[in-house]
Motif scaffolding. Sequence first.
Motif, short mmCIF file in Angstrom:
data_model
loop_
_atom_site.label_atom_id
_atom_site.label_comp_id
_atom_site.label_asym_id
_atom_site.label_seq_id
_atom_site.Cartn_x
_atom_site.Cartn_y
_atom_site.Cartn_z
N SER A 1 -0.88 8.17 -2.25
CA SER A 1 -2.20 8.76 -2.36
C SER A 1 -2.10 10.00 -3.24
CB SER A 1 -2.72 9.15 -0.97
OG SER A 1 -1.85 10.08 -0.37
N GLU B 1 -7.17 5.55 -7.34
CA GLU B 1 -6.08 4.57 -7.15
C GLU B 1 -5.53 4.05 -8.47
OE1 GLU B 1 -5.31 0.27 -4.96
OE2 GLU B 1 -6.84 1.63 -4.18
N THR C 1 -6.82 -0.86 -12.60
CA THR C 1 -5.56 -0.42 -13.19
C THR C 1 -5.30 -1.07 -14.55
OG1 THR C 1 -4.64 -0.12 -10.97
CG2 THR C 1 -3.08 -0.20 -12.80
N GLU D 1 -1.65 4.48 -9.61
CA GLU D 1 -0.80 3.35 -9.97
C GLU D 1 -0.22 3.51 -11.37
OE1 GLU D 1 -3.13 -0.15 -9.48
OE2 GLU D 1 -2.91 -0.20 -7.29
N VAL E 1 1.92 2.69 -3.51
CA VAL E 1 1.00 3.50 -4.30
C VAL E 1 0.69 4.77 -3.53
CG1 VAL E 1 -1.25 3.58 -5.40
CG2 VAL E 1 -0.03 1.41 -5.25
N SER F 1 0.82 -1.21 0.00
CA SER F 1 0.00 0.00 0.00
C SER F 1 0.85 1.25 0.00
CB SER F 1 -0.93 0.00 1.22
OG SER F 1 -0.17 0.01 2.43
#
Length: 418
Positions: free
Chosen positions: A23, A69, A131, A73, A21, A18
């Motif tokens: 924010s 997200e 993604t 990514e 990636v 986490s």
Amino acid sequence: MRKLLLMTILSLIAVAASAEVPSSTILWEKPFQTRSESAADKSLILILVTNDDPFDVDAGGWAGELIEEPLAELAQQRMGFAERVTTQFLPAGIPSALTAGESRNVPARAIVAICNRDYRLLSFCVGIPDTDELVTLIEDAEEVQTLAGIHQEAPKQLIRQLAERSADRVGRRWQQWMVQAVTEIENNPADEAAADRIARLVPRLEQSYLAESQLRFGLSDPEDATRLGLLEQHVCTRQPWCESIMPLVANTDFRQHYRKLIEPIWGHPLVNADADATEVIDWAAPQSDHATTKKEGVFVLLLQSPIASAMAPIQEEGDGKNEAKQSRVAKAWDRVAAQVAKFPNREVDLQQLALLSRAQQWPAIDIQRPSIARYIFVDAQKPTPLVVHLTDSPGRFASVLQRSKPSSLANLQPDQEK
């Protein structure tokens, strides 16, 4: 002990993953802004279209956080991605001001379109891409951008090449549909306008999609439309439809044609809060002034809606008595239309009605229940317009019209059909 150690390791891996990636806060621009000439030719614009209330929504709407997200990514995977891709947000649902002050834009819907700097459509999907799906969208857009440059003087060749690409991704039924559509286009000696092509083919493909969906997902009841809308939040649900239509709409101006693409999917007209309704607003302003007009501050709006048009011939099964009643009601509405013509009146679409409602600061009205609105009757002496629905009694509205202007409507008798 070993189990505890394994759980600890897995938790550390999850935290590390986490952390990889970052924010990101997406900068959602308003849609269809003019791009500067200095913008790179290879730059892309990602447009998120949702059915949020266009007058009451945060940037990104319900889908903004979900797509954040995948974008973060992809920005990490591809150097320069964030600088090359601009994100824009277009909320286009029905405003609550037209649905009794409550939100009825359910289920939540979303479309993601990738365009070039001139808003030429390069790829799109229905739903929120993950993604991998976003990567495919971007790569498809880059390919279309290249092919459009190669086939700039031969648009039919671009259609043919993209149809071959899509054929490798869809089943036989969709392949057959594309072959038929492409053949029709190639056999047409004249270059069909993009708007005409979209208007002709999208509804036809929509019928094929709905028929397949009934078998694919076991849909049978009217309520299943909501279920299908929920399923379409996932890109894979409508992917065959998108793949099949894409060759026919690639490199078209998304600003001009997004309505024709999206309205058949959502089942209602779109409302853009930034649209220009100046002409309608200016027309209504003097009509609304009771003190200065000969028409006593009364005017009538006729709601132009594909849904209303489809529902207008109310179907009732039964004997000849019911058919006779339908005929009487139809004739009564014809007489109402003749009465309406004696007042200031005009036809408006859903978007114009929404913007006019906002400009005139009306309290919330309901154009959906108990049925789709047919007329909106505006009286400057009353704070709230009267909405006349398809299932309302024509006689009651005829009485309202007669009372509103007795001098010129004295000979008009309201229909007795209740």
